[in-house]
Design a protein around this motif. Structure first.
Motif, PDB file in Angstrom:
ATOM      1  N   GLU A 132      -8.965   2.755 -12.668  1.00  0.00           N
ATOM      2  CA  GLU A 132      -9.910   3.154 -11.517  1.00  0.00           C
ATOM      3  C   GLU A 132     -10.091   1.781 -10.566  1.00  0.00           C
ATOM      4  OE1 GLU A 132     -10.811   5.941 -10.052  1.00  0.00           O
ATOM      5  OE2 GLU A 132      -9.773   7.285 -11.426  1.00  0.00           O
ATOM      6  N   LYS A 156      -7.354   0.882  -7.621  1.00  0.00           N
ATOM      7  CA  LYS A 156      -6.995   1.751  -6.980  1.00  0.00           C
ATOM      8  C   LYS A 156      -7.021   1.574  -5.429  1.00  0.00           C
ATOM      9  CE  LYS A 156      -6.628   6.109  -9.696  1.00  0.00           C
ATOM     10  NZ  LYS A 156      -7.102   7.506  -9.929  1.00  0.00           N
ATOM     11  N   TYR A 177      -2.644  -1.797  -8.338  1.00  0.00           N
ATOM     12  CA  TYR A 177      -2.794  -0.676  -9.316  1.00  0.00           C
ATOM     13  C   TYR A 177      -1.440  -0.349 -10.045  1.00  0.00           C
ATOM     14  CZ  TYR A 177      -2.724   4.234 -10.376  1.00  0.00           C
ATOM     15  OH  TYR A 177      -2.716   5.568 -11.041  1.00  0.00           O
ATOM     16  N   GLN A 222      -1.426   9.403  -7.310  1.00  0.00           N
ATOM     17  CA  GLN A 222      -2.128   7.894  -6.507  1.00  0.00           C
ATOM     18  C   GLN A 222      -1.094   7.853  -5.427  1.00  0.00           C
ATOM     19  OE1 GLN A 222      -4.962   6.967  -6.564  1.00  0.00           O
ATOM     20  NE2 GLN A 222      -4.924   5.250  -5.216  1.00  0.00           N
ATOM     21  N   SER A 258      -1.104  10.314  -2.658  1.00  0.00           N
ATOM     22  CA  SER A 258      -2.362  10.601  -2.184  1.00  0.00           C
ATOM     23  C   SER A 258      -2.338   9.730  -0.925  1.00  0.00           C
ATOM     24  CB  SER A 258      -3.516  10.159  -3.040  1.00  0.00           C
ATOM     25  OG  SER A 258      -3.735   8.986  -3.365  1.00  0.00           O
TER      26      SER A 258
END
Length: 403
Positions: free
Chosen positions: A66, A69, A75, A219, A222
């Motif tokens: 986290e 990110k 990441y 991720q 997104s």
């Protein structure tokens, strides 16, 4: 048969046991076997304990990820490191499974041999007890009284002692064999438990891999949530691809310089002989993405796809498409774990997004050699092999070379 003759026959049989089957120094060997078996059981128990306590904590990894990110490249790199670590665990567990299956076979054979030996010992002891019962308690006394002189008396006394020692040794060996059988059975159970734990560990770690890959996919996709993020993501992605191309070109330049050096020294450089490539992932032939322009699965925009995407499960074997020299076997944030092979005359193949690499830079490989395993490292949203071909510094259609 008279009673006297029967006694004489018993004496002859008992003495012949000493001569034909003298006491064997089995006790030390058996004790060593028992100690070794106890050590093996303890080691197997420790393996079981280690397996139960070394599972990957996926939720803890997600919380750790986290923190990075906001920086997509960082990441992806950190997540891929975790994927590689888990793959190493899976490989270790699979090796352990093979070893345990072999050990179980060996222990089973050892147990069967010990049981056979115990049965033989039991039958021999029964026969010995039967002889002694038939001869009666006065056997040894009669043997001594039958001595012709003192020397004969001492010899017969030695025979009696040897016979008694033989009986004690046989009983001790029988007891030790019985103990060894119990230990073999215990070891077999512990080894079977370790085997089952290793199989469960592989399943758990593969589930951890799938969970992290799913997390990465979430991720990466997104970034298309809104136009501003999407625009920034496109710029960042294009910069990453440009960096990737520079990396590939630098490798090609280094190879060209090395070949020029070899030519100046009249040394032989690799030459492509014109043969066709073999399928780099022969167990799986489905193409999930063709060579050419396509809608990028992450950014949702038209992008040039410089290779073929071969859909294959995680861990599937990747093979060298043709003979060549490995000029790169490393990691990048866009290509993930990748391998680049020089086939000569400006022709190269590249294998991207691997979960594991089995060859190293500088190594020569042959057509059909296992070089890596399918994964989803780098800018990838699912398990697949991205296979590219370059000729004279440009990406070309892989279909021109595949059989």
């Amino acid at each position: 048969m008279t009673k006297h003759l029967k006694k004489i026959l018993c004496i002859i049989i008992c003495l012949s046991i000493v001569f034909l089957f003298p006491p064997k120094p089995v006790e030390a060997v058996t004790n060593d076997s028992i100690k070794e078996k106890e050590a093996e059981i303890e080691a197997a128990k420790q393996e079981v304990s280690k397996l139960k306590s070394s599972m990957t904590d996926v939720e803890a990894l997600k919380k750790e990820l986290e923190k990075s990110k906001n920086n997509l490249t960082e990441y992806v790199t950190q997540l891929d490191t975790q994927l590689t670590n888990i793959q190493d665990k899976i490989d270790e567990y699979k090796t352990l499974i093979t070893d345990k299956e072999t050990e179980i076979e060996e222990t089973t054979e050892e147990l069967e041999a010990a049981v056979t030996k115990q049965e033989e010992q039991y039958e021999a002891m029964k026969a010995r007890i039967k002889f002694m019962y038939e001869c009666g308690d006065s056997l040894y006394m009669e043997l001594l009284l039958a001595a012709d002189n003192f020397v004969d008396l001492m010899n017969k006394a030695d025979y009696i002692e040897a016979l008694s020692a033989y009986d004690r040794d046989q009983l001790d060996e029988y007891i030790s064999t019985t103990e060894l059988i119990a230990l073999c059975k215990e070891e077999l159970e512990v080894e079977k438990e370790a085997l089952e734990e290793a199989k469960l560990a592989v399943e758990d770690e593969e589930a951890a891999v799938n969970a992290l890959i799913s997390e990465k996919q979430t991720q990466l996709t997104s970034v298309t949530a809104d136009i501003s993020t999407k625009t920034a993501a496109i710029k960042e992605y294009e910069a990453l691809i440009a960096q990737e191309n520079e990396e590939i070109k630098a490798l090609e330049k280094a190879v060209a310089e090395e070949k020029a050096r070899l030519a100046a020294a009249n040394a032989k450089a690799r030459v492509y002989d014109g043969g066709m490539f073999s399928w780099p992932c022969p167990s799986y032939s489905r193409i999930s993405d063709e060579y050419g322009y396509r809608t990028d699965p992450i950014l949702g925009t038209q992008k040039f796809h410089n290779g073929l995407d071969l859909a294959a499960p995680y861990g599937s074997t990747i093979y060298a498409a043709y003979d060549g020299d490995v000029i790169a076997a490393t990691y990048s944030s866009s290509m993930g774990n990748y391998i680049m092979i020089d086939h000569g005359d400006g022709l190269y193949t590249i294998y991207m997004h691997a979960s594991a690499l089995y060859v190293s830079k500088g190594q020569s490989v042959y057509k059909g050699q296992s070089i890596a395993a399918v994964g989803s490292t780098g800018r990838s949203t699912g398990n697949h092999l991205h296979f590219s071909v370059r000729l004279n510094g440009e990406y070309v259609n892989p279909w021109n070379y595949l059989q």
